[in-house]
Motif scaffolding. Structure first.
Motif, short mmCIF file in Angstrom:
data_model
loop_
_atom_site.label_atom_id
_atom_site.label_comp_id
_atom_site.label_asym_id
_atom_site.label_seq_id
_atom_site.Cartn_x
_atom_site.Cartn_y
_atom_site.Cartn_z
N TYR A 16 30.16 31.57 21.04
CA TYR A 16 31.61 31.57 20.92
C TYR A 16 32.12 32.93 20.43
N VAL A 17 31.47 33.49 19.41
CA VAL A 17 31.90 34.78 18.89
C VAL A 17 31.76 35.87 19.95
N CYS A 18 30.70 35.84 20.73
CA CYS A 18 30.55 36.83 21.81
C CYS A 18 31.69 36.73 22.81
N ARG A 19 32.08 35.52 23.18
CA ARG A 19 33.21 35.34 24.11
C ARG A 19 34.51 35.83 23.46
N LEU A 20 34.68 35.50 22.18
CA LEU A 20 35.86 35.93 21.43
C LEU A 20 35.93 37.46 21.37
N LEU A 21 34.80 38.11 21.13
CA LEU A 21 34.77 39.57 21.08
C LEU A 21 35.05 40.19 22.44
N ARG A 22 34.57 39.55 23.50
CA ARG A 22 34.87 40.03 24.85
C ARG A 22 36.37 39.99 25.10
N LYS A 23 37.01 38.89 24.73
CA LYS A 23 38.47 38.77 24.90
C LYS A 23 39.20 39.83 24.07
N ALA A 24 38.77 40.01 22.83
CA ALA A 24 39.41 41.00 21.96
C ALA A 24 39.27 42.39 22.54
N TYR A 25 38.08 42.72 23.03
CA TYR A 25 37.84 44.03 23.63
C TYR A 25 38.75 44.24 24.84
N LEU A 26 38.85 43.24 25.70
CA LEU A 26 39.68 43.36 26.91
C LEU A 26 41.16 43.53 26.57
N LYS A 27 41.56 43.05 25.38
CA LYS A 27 42.95 43.21 24.93
C LYS A 27 43.15 44.51 24.16
N GLY A 28 42.07 45.28 23.98
CA GLY A 28 42.18 46.56 23.30
C GLY A 28 42.10 46.48 21.78
N ALA A 29 41.66 45.35 21.24
CA ALA A 29 41.57 45.19 19.79
C ALA A 29 40.35 45.91 19.22
N ARG A 30 40.47 46.32 17.98
CA ARG A 30 39.35 46.89 17.22
C ARG A 30 38.96 45.84 16.18
N VAL A 31 37.68 45.44 16.19
CA VAL A 31 37.23 44.28 15.42
C VAL A 31 36.03 44.62 14.56
N ALA A 32 36.08 44.16 13.32
CA ALA A 32 34.93 44.18 12.43
C ALA A 32 34.40 42.75 12.35
N VAL A 33 33.10 42.58 12.55
CA VAL A 33 32.46 41.28 12.41
C VAL A 33 31.58 41.36 11.18
N LEU A 34 31.85 40.51 10.22
CA LEU A 34 31.06 40.47 8.99
C LEU A 34 30.17 39.24 9.02
N ALA A 35 28.85 39.48 8.96
CA ALA A 35 27.90 38.37 9.05
C ALA A 35 26.59 38.76 8.36
N PRO A 36 25.79 37.75 7.98
CA PRO A 36 24.45 38.06 7.48
C PRO A 36 23.65 38.81 8.55
N HIS A 37 22.72 39.63 8.11
CA HIS A 37 21.96 40.51 8.99
C HIS A 37 21.32 39.76 10.17
N GLU A 38 20.74 38.57 9.91
CA GLU A 38 20.07 37.81 10.98
C GLU A 38 21.05 37.44 12.08
N GLN A 39 22.26 37.08 11.70
CA GLN A 39 23.27 36.71 12.70
C GLN A 39 23.73 37.93 13.49
N LEU A 40 23.74 39.09 12.83
CA LEU A 40 24.15 40.31 13.53
C LEU A 40 23.20 40.62 14.69
N ASP A 41 21.91 40.43 14.46
CA ASP A 41 20.93 40.65 15.53
C ASP A 41 21.20 39.73 16.71
N THR A 42 21.51 38.47 16.44
CA THR A 42 21.81 37.50 17.49
C THR A 42 23.07 37.91 18.25
N LEU A 43 24.11 38.33 17.53
CA LEU A 43 25.34 38.77 18.17
C LEU A 43 25.12 40.03 19.01
N ASP A 44 24.35 40.97 18.46
CA ASP A 44 24.06 42.21 19.17
C ASP A 44 23.40 41.89 20.51
#
Length: 144
Positions: A16-44
């Motif tokens: 869900y977050v990956c889809r949300l970030l794709r939408k934000a990027y397409l709208k030109g938003a600049r986003v910070a995602v704050l998450a535990p390190h393990e989740q960051l690897d999964t999102l990356d």
């Protein structure tokens, strides 16, 4: 004061977050995602593996300054002064102390009982700070 929205009932938070970030990027938003390190690897990984042609440029906190400066999406395990302040997606168990510097805060909540209980605590914290969070139930919107 930041606008806060809770997105409840995400069956797969990372997807869900990956889809949300794709939408934000397409709208030109600049986003910070704050998450535990393990989740960051999964999102990356998830952002790299989106459908062909849907790449979302992003960086992690350890990337070079030039990369961070040009990346619209920052995946971070702690906020710093270099993080974009337009949108914060908070995937941690607590409310970041400096969330007020962001225009918008999005809290993504899964189906897990513990995740939901922690979300209720964060909701109350925002209310105590004078913010009335918005509620978006993903079950009623089909997960988008």
């Amino acid at each position: 004061m930041a606008e806060v929205a809770f997105h409840f009932n995400a069956p797969d938070k990372a997807a869900y977050v990956c889809r949300l970030l794709r939408k934000a990027y397409l709208k030109g938003a600049r986003v910070a995602v704050l998450a535990p390190h393990e989740q960051l690897d999964t999102l990356d990984r998830g952002l790299w593996l989106l459908a062909q042609g849907e790449f979302v440029p992003h960086c992690v906190g350890a990337d070079a300054e030039a990369t961070r400066r040009h990346s619209p999406i920052h995946l971070l395990d702690r906020l710093d002064e270099r993080a974009p302040t337009q949108v914060l997606v908070n995937l941690t168990d607590s409310v970041p102390a400096d969330y007020g510097r962001f225009e918008r805060v999005i809290e993504v909540v899964g189906l897990d009982d513990e995740d939901r209980a922690q979300a209720r605590q964060r909701w109350r914290r925002y209310q105590a700070d004078g913010v009335e969070p918005q509620r978006h139930d993903l079950k009623s919107t089909g997960g988008e």
